[in-house]
Design an enzyme around this catalytic site. Structure first.
Site, short mmCIF file in Angstrom:
data_model
loop_
_atom_site.label_atom_id
_atom_site.label_comp_id
_atom_site.label_asym_id
_atom_site.label_seq_id
_atom_site.Cartn_x
_atom_site.Cartn_y
_atom_site.Cartn_z
N VAL A 124 0.89 -0.99 -0.69
CA VAL A 124 0.04 -0.31 0.14
C VAL A 124 0.58 1.00 0.11
O VAL A 124 1.38 1.55 1.10
CB VAL A 124 -0.94 -0.20 0.90
N GLU A 125 0.78 1.88 -1.12
CA GLU A 125 1.77 3.28 -1.06
C GLU A 125 1.40 3.90 -2.14
O GLU A 125 0.38 3.67 -3.10
CB GLU A 125 3.10 2.79 -1.35
N GLN A 126 1.90 5.43 -2.27
CA GLN A 126 1.27 5.96 -3.61
C GLN A 126 1.65 5.17 -5.09
O GLN A 126 3.00 5.43 -4.87
CB GLN A 126 1.63 6.96 -3.13
#
EC number: 3.2.1.17
Length: 303
Positions: A124-126
């Site tokens: 989960v990351e941008q």
């Protein structure tokens, strides 16, 4: 007397097992792109320095890593018996929506390929153009994790103190799953409490403490679980020049908010082919944590 001897042997075996587990704490991770270029000698070198490897199996743009079977086989032949996989899924990436369908496709492919692995980490990351509104992203990530668990997969979450709130807001309903967090402080320990206390987590399972470095001539991230006393630091981990981002795609810009959160954290290498190559923003707040009790050292996923 024989009964006492048996009890002593059992206790001794348990203590020895604990010691072996705690001392085996060093790990590496890398992208699907990096994994296909590793030679047999490099695999042997990596296995002599680490007890665990985490390999990218899904990227938002490229989807399933079609080479994963041969890569896992090479890792096993080199001596790795603790092999994890990580998947970067994103709600706005082609072929990734809904999350349940993407996870079902991933698990089905792993089953068809006969892949043996321990833990699947949901990254989960941008990244640029990968996500929608925070509330929608939160629903998407929760659906991905819960679908994987429902399919009999041991599942954990990878993120950082900066990337998590940027992506899923104040989501805190996944804290019962193991958390692998990123904080690039060159320190293989869990002493950086502020960098893994997010999303409801209070203790980590694994830490990514150096991003995009070089080990055995391979571009990797360095991770640890356990005591961390024997893991490499930047002064001893490099063996040649780095060959590029350990994970993530070369296409796209550094979109993950390059200075959000605390310095030197966030994942350096796990973005999708359609997003940023360093989507974890080299200086975004760190952290993938997760409950230590579910650190992914079990017998593997039953799929």
């Amino acid at each position: 007397m024989n009964k006492m001897n048996n009890i002593f042997l059992i206790i001794s075996s348990i203590i020895l097992s604990i010691v072996i587990f705690v001392s085996g704490e060093c790990a590496i991770d890398f992208s699907s792109e990096i994994s296909v270029g590793i030679s047999d000698s490099q695999w042997s070198c990596l296995a002599s320095n680490n007890q665990r490897v985490i390999i990218q199996v899904w990227s938002g743009g490229g989807q399933y890593n079609s080479n994963i079977s041969s890569v896992v086989s090479a890792a096993e032949q080199a001596g790795f018996d603790n092999i994890d996989l990580y998947a970067f899924l994103c709600s706005e990436c082609d072929g990734n929506y809904p999350a349940s369908s993407a996870i079902q496709s991933l698990v089905s492919s792993l089953k068809s390929d006969g892949i043996n692995f321990n833990m699947l980490w949901i990254d989960v990351e941008q990244c640029d153009g990968c996500w929608g509104a925070e509330s929608d992203n939160a629903d998407y990530v929760q659906e991905a994790v819960e679908t994987a668990q429902g399919l009999g997969v041991l599942v954990g979450v990878y993120s950082s103190e900066g990337e998590w709130p940027q992506t899923v807001g104040n989501l805190s309903t996944l804290s019962q799953y193991p958390l692998w967090y990123a904080h690039y402080d060159d320190n293989p320990s869990f002493s950086d409490t502020a960098f893994y206390e997010f999303g409801g987590w209070t203790s980590p399972a694994m830490k990514q403490y150096i991003g995009n470095t070089n080990q055995c001539g391979v571009s990797v991230d360095l991770d640890f679980y356990g005591s961390g006393s024997g893991c490499s630091t930047s002064s001893g981990s490099a063996s040649g020049s780095a060959s590029g981002s350990a994970s993530g795609s070369a296409s796209g810009s550094n979109s993950g908010s390059s200075n959000s959160g605390s310095s030197n954290s966030g994942s350096s290498n796990s973005g999708s082919n359609s997003g940023s190559s360093n989507s974890g923003s080299g200086n975004s707040g760190s952290s993938n944590s997760g409950s230590a009790s579910g650190s992914g050292t079990g017998s593997g996923s039953s799929i």
